[in-house]
Design a protein around this motif. Structure first.
Motif, PDB file in Angstrom:
ATOM      1  N   PRO A  35       0.814  -1.229   0.000  1.00 12.60           N
ATOM      2  CA  PRO A  35       0.000   0.000   0.000  1.00 12.60           C
ATOM      3  C   PRO A  35       0.840   1.268   0.000  1.00 12.60           C
ATOM      4  N   LEU A  36       1.996   1.231   0.665  1.00 12.94           N
ATOM      5  CA  LEU A  36       2.866   2.410   0.668  1.00 12.94           C
ATOM      6  C   LEU A  36       3.316   2.763  -0.742  1.00 12.94           C
ATOM      7  N   LEU A  37       3.771   1.774  -1.468  1.00 12.54           N
ATOM      8  CA  LEU A  37       4.261   2.014  -2.822  1.00 12.54           C
ATOM      9  C   LEU A  37       3.121   2.429  -3.753  1.00 12.54           C
ATOM     10  N   ALA A  38       1.948   1.820  -3.601  1.00 15.45           N
ATOM     11  CA  ALA A  38       0.813   2.176  -4.452  1.00 15.45           C
ATOM     12  C   ALA A  38       0.394   3.629  -4.226  1.00 15.45           C
ATOM     13  N   LEU A  39       0.291   4.032  -2.963  1.00 19.87           N
ATOM     14  CA  LEU A  39      -0.107   5.411  -2.675  1.00 19.87           C
ATOM     15  C   LEU A  39       0.976   6.397  -3.098  1.00 19.87           C
ATOM     16  N   THR A  40       2.235   6.017  -2.905  1.00 18.65           N
ATOM     17  CA  THR A  40       3.322   6.905  -3.319  1.00 18.65           C
ATOM     18  C   THR A  40       3.333   7.103  -4.825  1.00 18.65           C
ATOM     19  N   PHE A  41       3.130   6.028  -5.561  1.00 20.47           N
ATOM     20  CA  PHE A  41       3.062   6.140  -7.020  1.00 20.47           C
ATOM     21  C   PHE A  41       1.915   7.052  -7.434  1.00 20.47           C
ATOM     22  N   ALA A  42       0.746   6.871  -6.800  1.00 20.89           N
ATOM     23  CA  ALA A  42      -0.397   7.724  -7.121  1.00 20.89           C
ATOM     24  C   ALA A  42      -0.093   9.181  -6.784  1.00 20.89           C
ATOM     25  N   ALA A  43       0.558   9.410  -5.635  1.00 21.98           N
ATOM     26  CA  ALA A  43       0.899  10.775  -5.250  1.00 21.98           C
ATOM     27  C   ALA A  43       1.814  11.434  -6.270  1.00 21.98           C
ATOM     28  N   ALA A  44       2.697  10.660  -6.852  1.00 18.57           N
ATOM     29  CA  ALA A  44       3.655  11.228  -7.799  1.00 18.57           C
ATOM     30  C   ALA A  44       3.022  11.536  -9.146  1.00 18.57           C
ATOM     31  N   VAL A  45       2.092  10.694  -9.614  1.00 24.23           N
ATOM     32  CA  VAL A  45       1.637  10.799 -11.004  1.00 24.23           C
ATOM     33  C   VAL A  45       0.272  11.455 -11.160  1.00 24.23           C
ATOM     34  N   LEU A  46      -0.470  11.671 -10.059  1.00 21.56           N
ATOM     35  CA  LEU A  46      -1.801  12.236 -10.210  1.00 21.56           C
ATOM     36  C   LEU A  46      -1.783  13.665 -10.730  1.00 21.56           C
ATOM     37  N   GLY A  47      -0.609  14.255 -10.824  1.00 17.24           N
ATOM     38  CA  GLY A  47      -0.506  15.577 -11.410  1.00 17.24           C
ATOM     39  C   GLY A  47      -0.915  15.610 -12.866  1.00 17.24           C
ATOM     40  N   VAL A  48      -1.012  14.435 -13.508  1.00 15.47           N
ATOM     41  CA  VAL A  48      -1.451  14.414 -14.908  1.00 15.47           C
ATOM     42  C   VAL A  48      -2.851  14.995 -15.049  1.00 15.47           C
ATOM     43  N   LEU A  49      -3.624  15.002 -13.944  1.00 18.86           N
ATOM     44  CA  LEU A  49      -4.966  15.577 -14.008  1.00 18.86           C
ATOM     45  C   LEU A  49      -4.932  17.073 -14.299  1.00 18.86           C
ATOM     46  N   ALA A  50      -3.749  17.689 -14.114  1.00 17.70           N
ATOM     47  CA  ALA A  50      -3.629  19.113 -14.389  1.00 17.70           C
ATOM     48  C   ALA A  50      -3.029  19.401 -15.761  1.00 17.70           C
ATOM     49  N   LEU A  51      -2.615  18.365 -16.476  1.00 22.76           N
ATOM     50  CA  LEU A  51      -2.116  18.577 -17.836  1.00 22.76           C
ATOM     51  C   LEU A  51      -3.272  18.985 -18.748  1.00 22.76           C
TER      52      LEU A  51
END
Length: 625
Positions: free
Chosen positions: A444-460
């Motif tokens: 879960p740590l890695l999954a949430l960390t990955f999401a935290a890093a890449v969810l910025g695509v919603l602002a592209l």
């Protein structure tokens, strides 16, 4: 389609109730059952987001309990279900066998179910019911270790503070009925008649600010950190504290219907982002730092809601949910392994436990708003919406973003320092550490960390346009290139200064009073006790004395008067009425005795008495004539 929606609600509520009631008898199976329910709920959430179901059922006369998944709630149901799944997976290895894991997993699922009802409710009564369940389960989860008085006191403070603010929703519901909104549908609230429209808006704003730990209610979130770390990861980063921000994003048309609500919400949010960011900088306890940063980051969501930036606030909410959940879980993993959450004692923790360290570092740098991580882009979306409303809002928001970089990099600097030779001396300040990270933590740590890093695509540009269409906010502004560059420069500059000064004490060069003020969360709880609690308790004592001495005294005096009257009546009855009866009786007896005397039984005496009687009668006749 409505079956998917009912399943989405029934799974966590039903599964949570069963686990909470039967968990102690199935201790070993509880974590697996809880995670399974969460995974199936996540599947139902994805299906609901794709199919957009709606459902309703009669509730009261003229009112319905309405549920629907539209664009905004589609994002929220997936976010809530995903974070719940990750947190429960992490928590599977966090509790000892002798602890009541059934109660924990059951309450977590019940809370998640209440949050899912909150984000899908289309009518105010159903929203209120879910809001209440959410508050009650959060109280039980914060005070999970109820045998420790400080934890139950913290749960009480959090519960009572949010409950006081939640009264605003009841005020809004009453005003909506008075203002002609008989159905109490959320989308109909802006159509209420004046002045009830202003009362509805005020009630909703107060409830939202209280639930989302915004000024002046922020202090309850500090006390809530007494709960287990998975509770903080779910309730106090992605769901409960985000509920107020979500409600205002949902009701932006209501804020727009009044001239004052939008600016009030925006300024409250941006001031909270700045001031609570400074509070976070002053903290030496990792969970307290994360808690203060939560209030600050939600301030950006409030800024977006007040500025009409629904898509911007949604992006900030989702990115923050993943980021802060990962950070709280990392803090919980270190607390379990090392027995401490004090930043000075966590020096080198990232080196001692590299996987947790990497996850924490990525999450903290995301929280700092450094490009190209998600919260950098999300904050720029929020600031772009704020700039269209006021340049001052934009400037204060940019300053708050710089402070976010400072407290985030401060935490990273502490945990990534070389491990000191006497590291063991700082451990086990809160509990006995296990010196290992649970097996359930990495995934879960890695999954949430990955999401935290890449969810910025919603602002592209492409995804941002899709999100704006999804939430019905096509006309929202996007940040200009110079805004992106300016915010990146500010974040990097603040992060560099924070890294350079991280080795210095937080109080260096600052007045002691300012340090104590920020470290103590502005002493807002003390102020609340002074301004609200003491007067209320004083009034309660005064009313109790009035009740005892005046109301009860009047009752007691009335009773005494009644007894005195009854004693007087008894004397009157005994001495007067009974005396008269006795006198009549005695007279009758005397007359009887006198009447018996002539009755001798001798004929000549009866003859003489008759003669005397006739003589008297003749005399009377003669005298009368």
């Amino acid at each position: 389609m409505s079956a998917v929606l009912w399943l989405l609600i029934a799974l966590p509520l039903g599964g949570g109730s069963v686990l909470a009631l039967t968990g102690p008898r199935r201790g070993g199976l509880v974590p697996a059952l809880g995670v399974t329910v969460a995974v199936v709920t996540l599947g139902a959430a994805v299906a609901a987001a794709l199919t957009r179901p709606d459902a309703s059922a009669p509730l009261f006369a003229g009112m319905e309990a309405g549920l629907a998944v539209d664009g905004l709630s589609a994002v929220m149901v997936v976010t809530v279900a995903a974070v719940t799944t990750a947190v429960l997976t992490f928590a599977a290895g966090e509790f000892a066998a002798h602890e009541n894991r059934g109660r924990f997993f059951g309450l977590m699922l019940l809370f998640a179910g209440a949050m899912l009802v909150t984000v899908t409710a289309t009518t105010l009564p159903l929203l209120l019911m879910a809001w209440e369940v959410m508050g009650a389960t959060s109280w039980a989860l914060i005070g999970y270790w109820w045998r420790q008085p400080e934890r139950t006191e913290a749960a009480d403070v959090a519960f009572l503070t949010t409950r006081a603010a939640d009264l605003g929703l009841y005020l809004a519901a009453g005003a909506a009925l008075a203002g002609g909104i008989g159905s109490l549908r959320l989308d109909a609230l802006p159509d209420a008649d004046a002045p009830w429209l202003h009362v509805i808006t005020a009630g909703v704003v107060v409830a939202a600010l209280g639930k989302s730990a915004q000024l002046p209610f922020s202090f309850w979130l500090s006390r809530a950190m007494q709960g287990p770390s998975p509770v903080s990861a779910l309730l106090h980063s992605a769901t409960m504290v985000a509920a107020g921000a979500y409600l205002l994003l949902r009701l932006v048309p209501l804020l727009d219907a009044t001239a004052w609500a939008g600016p009030l919400v925006a300024w409250t949010g941006v001031v909270t982002a700045l001031v609570l960011g400074l509070v976070a900088v002053a903290q030496t306890d990792l969970k307290q730092l994360l808690a203060a940063s939560t209030s600050a980051q939600i301030g950006f969501m409030m800024l977006a809601a007040g500025s009409g930036g629904v898509a911007a606030g949604t992006t900030q909410l989702v990115a923050h949910a993943a980021t802060k959940s990962a950070l709280f879980l990392a803090a919980g993993a270190w607390l379990t392994a090392l027995g401490t959450k004090q930043l000075p004692a966590l020096r080198g923790a990232a080196r001692a436990h590299p996987l947790v360290g990497v996850a924490f570092a990525v999450g903290a740098l995301t929280l700092a708003g450094l490009p190209p991580l998600s919260l950098w882009a999300a904050k720029d979306e929020v600031l772009a919406a704020a700039r269209t409303e006021s340049t001052a809002l934009y400037a204060v928001g940019l300053a708050a973003a710089a402070v976010a970089a400072v407290y985030s990099v401060k935490a990273v600097r502490y945990v990534t320092r070389p491990l000191p030779a006497d590291a063991e001396s700082g451990y086990d300040t809160e509990e006995r550490g296990t010196r290992r990270v649970a097996r359930s933590a990495p995934a879960p740590l890695l999954a949430l960390t990955f999401a935290a890093a890449v969810l910025g695509v919603l602002a592209l540009p492409g995804p941002a346009s899709w999100l704006k269409r999804l939430v019905g906010a096509r006309g929202e502004p996007s940040p200009e290139p110079w805004e992106l560059g300016l915010s990146a420069a500010v974040a990097f500059a603040a992060a560099g200064l924070a890294w350079r000064w991280a080795s210095r004490p937080a109080s260096a060069g600052l007045p002691r009073a300012a340090v104590r003020w920020t470290h103590g969360w502005l002493h807002l709880e003390r102020a609340a006790r002074l301004v609200v609690v003491r007067p209320v308790l004083g009034l309660a004592r005064m009313l109790a004395d009035f009740d005892d001495r005046v109301v009860d005294g009047a009752v007691r005096q009335a009773a005494r008067g009644g007894l005195a009257v009854s004693r007087l009546a008894r004397r009157l009855d005994d001495g007067g009425i009974d005396g008269a009866v006795r006198a009549v009786t005695a007279g009758a007896r005397s007359l009887g005795r006198w009447a018996r005397r002539p009755q001798t039984g001798l004929l000549h005496q009866y003859y003489a008495q008759a003669a005397a009687g006739f003589a008297v009668l003749v005399l009377i006749i003669l005298l009368v004539r």
